[in-house]
Design a protein around this motif. Structure first.
Motif, PDB file in Angstrom:
ATOM      1  N   LYS A  95      61.973  73.720  43.172  1.00 55.03           N
ATOM      2  CA  LYS A  95      62.740  73.895  41.928  1.00 55.03           C
ATOM      3  C   LYS A  95      61.828  74.470  40.846  1.00 55.03           C
ATOM      4  O   LYS A  95      61.725  73.944  39.735  1.00 55.03           O
ATOM      5  CB  LYS A  95      63.380  72.586  41.475  1.00 55.03           C
ATOM      6  CG  LYS A  95      64.392  72.028  42.466  1.00 55.03           C
ATOM      7  CD  LYS A  95      65.039  70.749  41.977  1.00 55.03           C
ATOM      8  CE  LYS A  95      66.115  70.248  42.939  1.00 55.03           C
ATOM      9  NZ  LYS A  95      65.581  69.848  44.264  1.00 55.03           N
ATOM     10  N   THR A 150      62.058  68.584  47.638  1.00 59.04           N
ATOM     11  CA  THR A 150      61.228  68.380  46.444  1.00 59.04           C
ATOM     12  C   THR A 150      60.387  67.117  46.543  1.00 59.04           C
ATOM     13  O   THR A 150      59.188  67.128  46.257  1.00 59.04           O
ATOM     14  CB  THR A 150      62.136  68.274  45.202  1.00 59.04           C
ATOM     15  OG1 THR A 150      63.078  69.332  45.220  1.00 59.04           O
ATOM     16  CG2 THR A 150      61.314  68.351  43.934  1.00 59.04           C
ATOM     17  N   ILE A 190      64.601  76.685  39.468  1.00 63.71           N
ATOM     18  CA  ILE A 190      65.605  75.987  38.669  1.00 63.71           C
ATOM     19  C   ILE A 190      66.280  77.014  37.763  1.00 63.71           C
ATOM     20  O   ILE A 190      65.656  77.971  37.309  1.00 63.71           O
ATOM     21  CB  ILE A 190      64.955  74.836  37.861  1.00 63.71           C
ATOM     22  CG1 ILE A 190      66.002  73.941  37.214  1.00 63.71           C
ATOM     23  CG2 ILE A 190      63.994  75.371  36.813  1.00 63.71           C
ATOM     24  CD1 ILE A 190      66.510  72.867  38.111  1.00 63.71           C
ATOM     25  N   SER A 198      74.356  66.735  41.753  1.00 69.69           N
ATOM     26  CA  SER A 198      73.144  65.934  41.545  1.00 69.69           C
ATOM     27  C   SER A 198      73.265  64.594  42.236  1.00 69.69           C
ATOM     28  O   SER A 198      74.294  63.925  42.181  1.00 69.69           O
ATOM     29  CB  SER A 198      72.933  65.724  40.048  1.00 69.69           C
ATOM     30  OG  SER A 198      72.190  64.551  39.808  1.00 69.69           O
ATOM     31  N   THR A 233      63.176  77.815  46.127  1.00 66.33           N
ATOM     32  CA  THR A 233      64.130  77.562  45.050  1.00 66.33           C
ATOM     33  C   THR A 233      63.463  77.683  43.681  1.00 66.33           C
ATOM     34  O   THR A 233      62.284  77.360  43.512  1.00 66.33           O
ATOM     35  CB  THR A 233      64.735  76.147  45.147  1.00 66.33           C
ATOM     36  OG1 THR A 233      63.703  75.175  45.018  1.00 66.33           O
ATOM     37  CG2 THR A 233      65.468  75.950  46.459  1.00 66.33           C
ATOM     38  N   GLU A 248      68.680  77.185  41.782  1.00 67.33           N
ATOM     39  CA  GLU A 248      69.324  75.883  41.928  1.00 67.33           C
ATOM     40  C   GLU A 248      70.032  75.543  40.621  1.00 67.33           C
ATOM     41  O   GLU A 248      69.418  75.511  39.557  1.00 67.33           O
ATOM     42  CB  GLU A 248      68.278  74.819  42.299  1.00 67.33           C
ATOM     43  CG  GLU A 248      68.903  73.576  42.838  1.00 67.33           C
ATOM     44  CD  GLU A 248      68.140  72.968  44.013  1.00 67.33           C
ATOM     45  OE1 GLU A 248      67.158  73.569  44.475  1.00 67.33           O
ATOM     46  OE2 GLU A 248      68.551  71.881  44.446  1.00 67.33           O
ATOM     47  N   HIS A 287      74.939  72.467  43.372  1.00 66.97           N
ATOM     48  CA  HIS A 287      74.327  71.171  43.602  1.00 66.97           C
ATOM     49  C   HIS A 287      75.104  70.091  42.902  1.00 66.97           C
ATOM     50  O   HIS A 287      75.278  70.123  41.693  1.00 66.97           O
ATOM     51  CB  HIS A 287      72.907  71.234  43.015  1.00 66.97           C
ATOM     52  CG  HIS A 287      71.956  70.273  43.623  1.00 66.97           C
ATOM     53  ND1 HIS A 287      71.953  68.951  43.340  1.00 66.97           N
ATOM     54  CD2 HIS A 287      70.958  70.471  44.511  1.00 66.97           C
ATOM     55  CE1 HIS A 287      70.986  68.362  44.027  1.00 66.97           C
ATOM     56  NE2 HIS A 287      70.373  69.265  44.740  1.00 66.97           N
ATOM     57  N   ASP A 331      61.524  73.782  48.508  1.00 69.92           N
ATOM     58  CA  ASP A 331      62.398  73.416  47.382  1.00 69.92           C
ATOM     59  C   ASP A 331      61.608  72.808  46.223  1.00 69.92           C
ATOM     60  O   ASP A 331      61.769  71.632  45.895  1.00 69.92           O
ATOM     61  CB  ASP A 331      63.468  72.418  47.875  1.00 69.92           C
ATOM     62  CG  ASP A 331      64.457  72.035  46.773  1.00 69.92           C
ATOM     63  OD1 ASP A 331      64.675  72.841  45.852  1.00 69.92           O
ATOM     64  OD2 ASP A 331      65.014  70.920  46.844  1.00 69.92           O
ATOM     65  N   ALA A 344      63.941  67.388  38.447  1.00 71.22           N
ATOM     66  CA  ALA A 344      65.287  67.872  38.158  1.00 71.22           C
ATOM     67  C   ALA A 344      66.367  66.996  38.767  1.00 71.22           C
ATOM     68  O   ALA A 344      67.535  67.100  38.402  1.00 71.22           O
ATOM     69  CB  ALA A 344      65.456  69.304  38.677  1.00 71.22           C
ATOM     70  N   ASP A 345      65.992  66.140  39.710  1.00 71.23           N
ATOM     71  CA  ASP A 345      66.971  65.311  40.399  1.00 71.23           C
ATOM     72  C   ASP A 345      66.222  64.166  41.068  1.00 71.23           C
ATOM     73  O   ASP A 345      64.990  64.184  41.143  1.00 71.23           O
ATOM     74  CB  ASP A 345      67.733  66.140  41.433  1.00 71.23           C
ATOM     75  CG  ASP A 345      69.015  65.457  41.896  1.00 71.23           C
ATOM     76  OD1 ASP A 345      69.486  64.518  41.210  1.00 71.23           O
ATOM     77  OD2 ASP A 345      69.548  65.859  42.938  1.00 71.23           O
TER      78      ASP A 345
END
Lengths: 212, 212
Positions: A64, A36, A87, A134, A85, A108, A132, A62, B66-67
């Motif tokens: 998300k 990401t 979310i 975090s 991916t 995810e 995951h 990725d 998200a992270d």
């Protein structure tokens, strides 16, 4: 139970450093991921470079994805991603739209989700899930426990290919012994080691020792 | 009740077309956004270009983080973003970390969230919320209703600056009359019009007619 794959997450701040590490470990791992952070910094070039460098590996994007599933997935797919991916908070129309544009969509799992929702994701064409820990939760003192493993098992029993990520090291893989894991995802546990290629090999050796 | 701002979301597939439209409407709108699709395609350059082109406007980055809140927010901030979005499914540590790195964090409301969670976001330093009709949900036939307005009012009463987005047109703004909206966010409702600058002005005129 198949031998879990090893996925290297490139979550670098820039493309040169990401590709330098990808170049070191790409032939040792099974899957390369444009993470990401890297995607937000460098855009689709990150996916395109990994695809061009590793034509025979699985490439994951990725983002998300939370909305505009068709557009985001088509963009990731045309850049060369096999998987993308989404979310878990994305709507079912977003998931369904994404699932039509890439080979496989991975949901995810962040925050509050339920196994009832997970059933609806399967119906929407989602085949994989990423369980995951975090990064921020780990930094706040969390870790892997039996509660996590139970959820991973249950998702696998439902039919998801389940990848796991967050604070993994070769010596923590034994926690997952007997669990049907699709892929272990590691980023800095490989790239931040003095010898990233050795670190990736250590992961693979431990995976094959346990599941081989 | 302040006059709501108008935010132009650049969610183009590439930087040239995004900047062409931003150039047309930038001095008419109050906020320019590097949208998720654009960020994933072009990376931080999208934020940097908007910042350089419009030094006096508010610039928003919409990664729906998200992270890794600290890293993503620091990257967005150093590229020139004033505000950054996080997804509501992000953990509280992610939100707290992000809130330290940009002027304001906007939590983007997707999927199942509760007002109890929203209280914890306020405690985590989140000052704004984006109430979002999903593009995919709209495509599936959804629309704005009293149920949505009630949630927007309640979030505003809690203290959030609430922006709204999804399928807005100048003629739908009257639905929100009497509601304390921080910003109306429009993308293709401006950029897909034959005269984007005229479309942005139409939004502004209607905003000032109702709230001015």
């Amino acid at each position: 139970m198949a031998v879990p794959k090893l996925q290297f997450a490139c979550d670098h701040a820039d493309l040169p450093s990401a590709l330098a590490d990808a170049g070191k470990v790409g032939d040792v791992v099974d899957i390369l991921e444009a993470g990401t952070i890297l995607l937000l910094q460098e855009g689709r070039k990150a996916i395109q470079c990994l695809r061009a460098m590793f034509p025979d590996k699985i490439i994951v994007a990725d983002p998300k994805c939370a909305d505009a599933g068709a557009v985001v997935a088509a963009n990731c797919g045309s850049a060369g991603a096999d998987f993308m991916t989404v979310i878990c908070a994305a709507s079912l129309p977003t998931m369904k739209a994404a699932a039509k544009e890439v080979k496989e969509v991975q949901v995810e799992l962040f925050g509050d989700w339920t196994f009832e929702q997970a059933e609806t994701w399967l119906d929407a064409g989602i085949t994989q899930a990423i369980y995951h820990q975090s990064r921020d939760a780990l930094a706040a003192g969390g870790g892997w426990g039996e509660k996590d493993l139970e959820k991973v098992r249950r998702l696998a029993d439902m039919g998801f290919g389940v990848s796991v990520t967050g604070g993994l090291k070769p010596e923590t893989l034994r926690l997952f012994e007997g669990v049907d894991v699709y892929a272990f995802i590691a980023g800095r546990a490989i790239s931040a080691e003095p010898d990233p290629r050795r670190a990736a090999s250590d992961f693979q050796e431990e995976i094959h020792r346990i599941w081989g």
